[in-house]
Structures are given as structure tokens and as C-alpha cells.
Write an enzyme that holds these catalytic residues in place. Sequence first.
Site, PDB file in Angstrom:
ATOM      1  N   HIS A   1       0.932  -1.250  -0.294  1.00  7.93           N
ATOM      2  CA  HIS A   1       0.141  -0.442  -0.076  1.00  7.93           C
ATOM      3  C   HIS A   1       0.722   1.120  -0.161  1.00  7.93           C
ATOM      4  CE1 HIS A   1      -2.548   3.070   1.560  1.00  7.93           C
ATOM      5  NE2 HIS A   1      -3.979   1.939   1.835  1.00  7.93           N
TER       6      HIS A   1
ATOM      7  N   ASP B   1       3.338  -4.149   8.237  1.00  4.62           N
ATOM      8  CA  ASP B   1       2.646  -3.425   7.734  1.00  4.62           C
ATOM      9  C   ASP B   1       1.479  -4.427   8.476  1.00  4.62           C
ATOM     10  OD1 ASP B   1       0.279  -2.087   7.618  1.00  4.62           O
ATOM     11  OD2 ASP B   1       0.888  -1.620   5.077  1.00  4.62           O
TER      12      ASP B   1
ATOM     13  N   GLN C   1      -4.228  -5.099   7.016  1.00  5.09           N
ATOM     14  CA  GLN C   1      -4.831  -6.797   6.440  1.00  5.09           C
ATOM     15  C   GLN C   1      -4.837  -7.825   7.787  1.00  5.09           C
ATOM     16  OE1 GLN C   1      -6.355  -5.803   4.498  1.00  5.09           O
ATOM     17  NE2 GLN C   1      -6.084  -2.951   3.690  1.00  5.09           N
TER      18      GLN C   1
ATOM     19  N   LYS D   1      -9.915  -0.940  10.135  1.00  7.24           N
ATOM     20  CA  LYS D   1     -10.418  -1.811   9.426  1.00  7.24           C
ATOM     21  C   LYS D   1     -10.749  -2.942  10.477  1.00  7.24           C
ATOM     22  CE  LYS D   1      -6.962  -0.415   6.270  1.00  7.24           C
ATOM     23  NZ  LYS D   1      -7.962   0.184   4.907  1.00  7.24           N
TER      24      LYS D   1
ATOM     25  N   CYS E   1      -4.858   2.415  -3.662  1.00  5.27           N
ATOM     26  CA  CYS E   1      -3.719   2.502  -2.924  1.00  5.27           C
ATOM     27  C   CYS E   1      -2.425   1.957  -3.237  1.00  5.27           C
ATOM     28  CB  CYS E   1      -3.652   3.334  -1.393  1.00  5.27           C
ATOM     29  SG  CYS E   1      -4.686   4.425  -1.651  1.00  5.27           S
TER      30      CYS E   1
HETATM   31  N1  PLP Z   1      -1.645  -0.533   4.901  1.00  6.12           N
HETATM   32  C1  PLP Z   1      -2.610  -1.471   3.715  1.00  6.12           C
HETATM   33  C2  PLP Z   1      -1.933  -3.141   3.585  1.00  6.12           C
HETATM   34  C3  PLP Z   1      -3.540  -1.656   3.781  1.00  6.12           C
HETATM   35  O1  PLP Z   1      -4.655  -1.673   3.331  1.00  6.12           O
HETATM   36  C4  PLP Z   1      -3.945   0.143   4.720  1.00  6.12           C
HETATM   37  C5  PLP Z   1      -5.383   0.828   3.853  1.00  6.12           C
HETATM   38  O2  PLP Z   1      -6.206   0.593   3.196  1.00  6.12           O
HETATM   39  C6  PLP Z   1      -3.229   0.829   5.082  1.00  6.12           C
HETATM   40  C7  PLP Z   1      -1.694   0.342   5.447  1.00  6.12           C
HETATM   41  C8  PLP Z   1      -3.459   2.370   5.567  1.00  6.12           C
HETATM   42  O3  PLP Z   1      -4.075   2.448   6.484  1.00  6.12           O
HETATM   43  P1  PLP Z   1      -4.628   3.811   7.116  1.00  6.12           P
HETATM   44  O4  PLP Z   1      -5.455   4.970   5.869  1.00  6.12           O
HETATM   45  O5  PLP Z   1      -5.662   3.311   7.869  1.00  6.12           O
HETATM   46  O6  PLP Z   1      -3.855   4.232   7.489  1.00  6.12           O
END
Ligand code: PLP
Length: 425
Positions: free
Chosen positions: A140, A217, A220, A243, A383
Site C-alpha cells: 500500500h 504493515d 490487512q 479495518k 492505493c
Molecule cells: N497498509 C495496508 C496494507 C492497507 O490496506 C492500508 C489501508 O488500506 C494501509 C496500510 C493504511 O491504512 P490507514 O489508511 O488506516 O492508515
Amino acid sequence: MTTQMTPGSGVGSRIPGAFSGTALRTDFPVFDRPTGTGKRLVYLDAAASAPKPRRVIETIADAYGHHYANVHRGIYELSEDATARFEAARATVARFVGAASPREIVFARNATEAINLVAYSWGRANLRAGDRMLTTQLEHHANIVPWQQLCREVGATLDYVSITDDGRLDPDDLRAHLANGPKLVAVAGVSNALGTINPLTEIVRLAHEAGALVLVDAAQSAPHMPTDVAALGCDFLALSGHKMLGPSGIGVLWARRELLEAMPPFMTGGSMIIKVTLDGAEWNEVPYKFEAGTPAIVEAIGLGEAINYLTDLGMDAVREHERYLFEQAWAALREIPGVRLLGPDDPAIHAGVISFVLDGIHPHDVATVFDSEGVAVRAGHHCAQPVMQRYDIPATTRASFYVYNDTDDVEALASAIRACQNLFS
Ligand code: PLP
């Protein structure tokens, strides 16, 4: 608690020992809401943000109504009550991720802020001109752009592990990059764009052998499968509350305590100090050193309750439930001509996220037709533009499952695809 956990009590409950997605929907007020077309809401967008169970909503209302004051500073009972609830939520998060202590849990706004905290604090203190760090092409943007900025600023090089045709990280490319001695490897537990479950244990082992720290990270992965930082051996882990059935505005950075102790603060101001004079300031102990200003008090409490809800279901059962739905959906969609599925074919390494492209129909049109069928999905680059570039596509349609989904939802997805293809044929 309202959670139904009786096996065999609904269409989505054919998984031995797991819970019923159908029955669980009664825990989520959003499913009482009629869609614009009067159809049942089929919510397949948990990967973007998840609905909230009544328990979480009620906990938030109760915290604001009966337990609210600022934390850590009031010498009165109400503030002590709010502080106890806020700190209990920190302890709940610590248990959920397998942290050695609640002191390793830093509350942030979301996963993005948690990753930025590491990039600004650890990164700017530890990365120098000529150093390398490693991320991957399936991340992401939240796990790419902070590192691009960091590397640009300090003169380091950012490398990317490439993706195979079926959406896995290329193990040979990983080894080749690790041989260059990166200082940090930043990698997702699960790809939001492809659904790939990365082999984190192996990545952490190889990265540590190569002398790198590892940031996971978990935005997900933490909502959908067990997380155990102790077993994994990683160094940093970021997640987002919204999430995983919790409120928006709250995220978490977990880091090994000695790393947090050594890192300079990310943001400065009130709460993160123990002493300020006109000449300077002394930092508070961890994790407070990283929580400048009034924190997201009620959001943290709400996240704690969301974790209680998930823990009551059992994270192994959550994973099992989603794996079953993935297998059903993958098999159904594979049979429909004109559907291109992305990501690994193997359910053992594919989370409950299915990204696909329909021949000749733009994903935005797909999502619009789906909406008229009551089916909420995400369409776009998610993203994760480098993933789109890897497969030479502008966008995909993404269906993502969670605890309240069932096989009726899988059928609704397949029939929405057929409706879309009929409309555009
Ligand atoms: N990392 C991953 C794999 C994501 O899917 C997302 C959001 O879709 C994020 C980071 C960022 O999350 P947030 O927008 O809640 O900071």
C-alpha cells in the site's frame, strides 16, 4: 454480548467449529439499513474499512456518556476512570498482538501514522547516506511513500522486492536484495490489492540473518488472522483500528521496547515530556514519549472492545471463515468467462480479498452496477499503484470478506458479475 457462535446456525456456517456469518450480521446495525435499491446490503469492502458491531458502538457511547475526561492528568475519580479504560485498551491491544508489555503499544491515528512514526523517528536517526532499505512492489502507498521520502532526505537507496505473475513476492529477488545489506525491511502481512498472505516468518528470519530490522504493515493481516509479534520476531508492526471493527482515528504501532527507548520522539508537545524548562525538555517514558497531546481516548477504548469481539470469535476461526468464503468465491468466479482473477490461486496464501478485472468493463462501471445490486465493493488502484503498474492495468474491482459475510454473499457477488456482463454485452 450479542455474538452468535453456534456452529451450523446459518448459511455461512458450514465450516466445522467456526461461527455463522449470517447470524453475526445481527450484531452490525448497518445491515438493518435498506440500500438505495431496497436490496439487502452485501458489504464486501472490509479491506477499505469495516462496519462496527453494536458492542463497539455502545462502548463508545458509554465512554463518552459516563467515563469521559482527559487521561493521565486529572486528580479526580472521573479522569482516573477514563485513564483506567484507556490503559486497559492498551493492554488488550498488547495481548492481541503478543507484545511483551503494554508499554510496547503506541497509539497513533492509523497504520499510516504508525509507519510514518518509524520513518521519521527510527529512520532519520538510523539511516545514513549510502545505506539501503527494502520494501516490496505489493505494498500500500502507506508502506512506500514514507520510505521514499526518508531515503530521499538522507541519501539512502530504497529497493523493492518484485512480484511474481501470480501475485507472490519473488523469493529469489528477496534474497538478492537482502544480500545488499538493507537496514530495514518494510513488508505487508497481507496485500490489500491482491490478497496475498506474505511468508512473514521466513522474511523475518532471512532479514535478520542479513542484519536488517523488519517492519510489518499489519493493516490487512491483524484484522483477519492471528498476530503474534513474539513468535514472528519482527521489530515493528503497524495496524489500523477501523479495518478491524474498531473506530476510525485510532491505529497502533508495536515496537520492541528497546527500540522505542532508543528512538527520538516523532511529535513533541504536551504529555510526551516529564520536564520542560525554557532551555529544553526531558522526554516521558515509553510509550508516552510518542503520544504528544491529548490522545484518541474513546477511539482507543472502542478499539479495545472491537478486539474483545474478535477475540471472542477467535482469530483462528476468523481466518478459517474467510478462507472458506475465499475458496467458494474463487471457485465460482473462475467459472465465469471474462473474469480475470489476480493473486495466488492457493487458499493457504490468499486472504479474503479477491481482486479481479472484467474483460472490456472498467472497474468503476463494475462497482456502479454492483451498487445497484446492493453489493458494495471497492474499485480503483487501492492505493497500490505499483501493483497496477506490475500487471499493466489501471484498476481492479476488489471484493473483501469479513466475519459477517456468508455464502449468500458469495452468490450475490457472482450474480452481480453476471448482471454487469449482461448489461455491457
Ligand atoms: N497498509 C495496508 C496494507 C492497507 O490496506 C492500508 C489501508 O488500506 C494501509 C496500510 C493504511 O491504512 P490507514 O489508511 O488506516 O492508515
